[in-house]
Design an enzyme around this catalytic site. Structure first.
Site, mmCIF file in Angstrom:
data_model
loop_
_atom_site.group_PDB
_atom_site.id
_atom_site.type_symbol
_atom_site.label_atom_id
_atom_site.label_comp_id
_atom_site.label_asym_id
_atom_site.label_seq_id
_atom_site.Cartn_x
_atom_site.Cartn_y
_atom_site.Cartn_z
ATOM 1 C CG ASP A 211 -2.286 0.642 0.932
ATOM 2 O OD1 ASP A 211 -2.312 1.694 0.262
ATOM 3 O OD2 ASP A 211 -3.309 0.087 1.367
ATOM 4 C CG HIS A 257 -15.171 -0.065 -4.224
ATOM 5 N ND1 HIS A 257 -16.185 0.398 -3.435
ATOM 6 C CD2 HIS A 257 -14.047 -0.006 -3.456
ATOM 7 C CE1 HIS A 257 -15.710 0.732 -2.248
ATOM 8 N NE2 HIS A 257 -14.408 0.488 -2.242
#
Length: 353
Positions: A211, A257
């Site tokens: 990340d 998403h």
């Protein structure tokens, strides 16, 4: 003297449509009341049993006469129980979901949404005219850029994502199958909650939590606490630029998403470049019209509309998106919750005209 007949008891009827609509329209007030209760740790203070409003107010440094009105409202929603004669409060059927660290808790979500999502949604009208996410207009920059400028906001966001992983995504993560997988990279893995759980389930699994550097910084401590730090490493970077290479499985939980199709294709392109031949791709996402309950996907789609450029996708949307990135959709696995597991396989690059 003939005794008078008792007054007839009214037959319960469904609320009038206008009353039902008023409850929906008042949702913004209820969400703020929940935020106050979460921030004041009311549910935590009731964990050992009932307390009076005065006791709760003193512990939270709030005004008792005002707290009473707020708790009475939330009692009507099933969050707390309120005994008016004794002025005493208990946990209601939903109260445990605001307890810190309790199974099923979404307290961190209550804090994060009201501190980051609430104000931007006042601009939803303009978003539907100009297409600019309300959060970007309110904050003056894309949401994730704004989030990354404040360590406190990052911590709140990471806590909320941890809650989501343990609740909304729990059934989907339990449904993930890793037969034959030796190495796994968790793209957008935040604090490592998902990969730590998978590693505990799969003793031979090795992997990397990937990340942004300021986000993944929280992962090493969690991995040590879970006893998997000897097998699971962390790496900071930008998944639009590159992701860790050579794994035979890539996982992305609730990541794509957040992004529109063009941005999602860039992320998938980086995964395709990094992945081993025939590598598996596992996406934990909502699929519009599927999952239990299916309305979670449409509610999250509204969140995307206001906060980011992303959206929730149908099965056909996922098939098309994956094919455009040279992945074959193998199946969409429904689970016991609102999230599904979208399983795909890396295919050779297709010649593009």
């Amino acid at each position: 003297m003939i005794p008078s007949a008792p007054d007839p008891v009214p037959t319960p009827t469904a609320p009038a449509p206008a009353v039902s609509m008023l409850r929906l329209l008042g949702g913004f007030q209820v969400s703020q009341a929940l935020y106050v209760a979460a921030r004041a740790r009311i549910a935590d203070r009731l964990a050992d049993g009932p307390r009076t409003v005065a006791e709760l107010a003193e512990a939270a440094d709030l005004r008792p006469e005002l707290l009473r009105r707020l708790l009475r409202t939330l009692a009507a929603e099933g969050v707390f129980g309120y005994d008016e004669p004794q002025d005493r409060v208990t946990l209601g059927p939903l109260g445990h979901t605001l307890r810190t660290g309790a199974p099923g808790s979404v307290r961190n979500v209550a804090l994060m949404w009201m501190e980051t999502h609430y104000r931007p949604f006042a601009g939803l009208w303009q978003t539907l005219h100009d297409g600019i996410p309300a959060a970007q207009a309110e904050l003056g920059m894309p949401f994730f850029d704004w989030l990354g400028k404040d360590p406190a906001r990052i911590a709140t966001f990471s806590g909320a994502m941890g809650d989501m992983m343990r609740t909304v995504r729990a059934d989907a993560l339990a449904a993930v199958r890793l037969d034959g997988v030796r190495t796994l990279v968790d793209i957008g893995g935040a604090d490592g909650t998902a990969l730590a759980e998978l590693a505990l389930r799969e003793p031979r699994l090795r992997g990397t939590v990937f990340d942004l550097p300021h986000v993944v910084a929280a992962a090493p401590a969690l991995l040590r606490d879970r006893g998997v730090a000897d097998r699971i490493t962390t790496e900071g970077g930008d998944f639009f630029t590159a992701v860790p290479a050579g794994a035979d499985c890539y996982l992305a939980c609730f990541v794509l998403h957040d992004w529109n199709d063009a941005q999602a294709l860039r992320i998938l392109g980086r995964v395709h470049e990094a992945a081993a031949p025939d590598a598996r791709l596992l996406l934990v996402e909502t699929v519009v019209g599927e999952g239990t309950p299916p309305e979670v996907a449409t509610l999250l789609d509204l969140t995307m509309l206001g906060m980011l450029d992303g959206r929730e996708r149908t099965r056909d949307d996922w098939r098309t998106l994956l094919a455009d990135a040279d992945f074959r959709l193998d199946r969409v696995l429904a689970t016991g919750g609102p999230m599904c597991v979208v399983e795909a396989t890396r295919m050779p690059r297709t010649a593009r005209v």
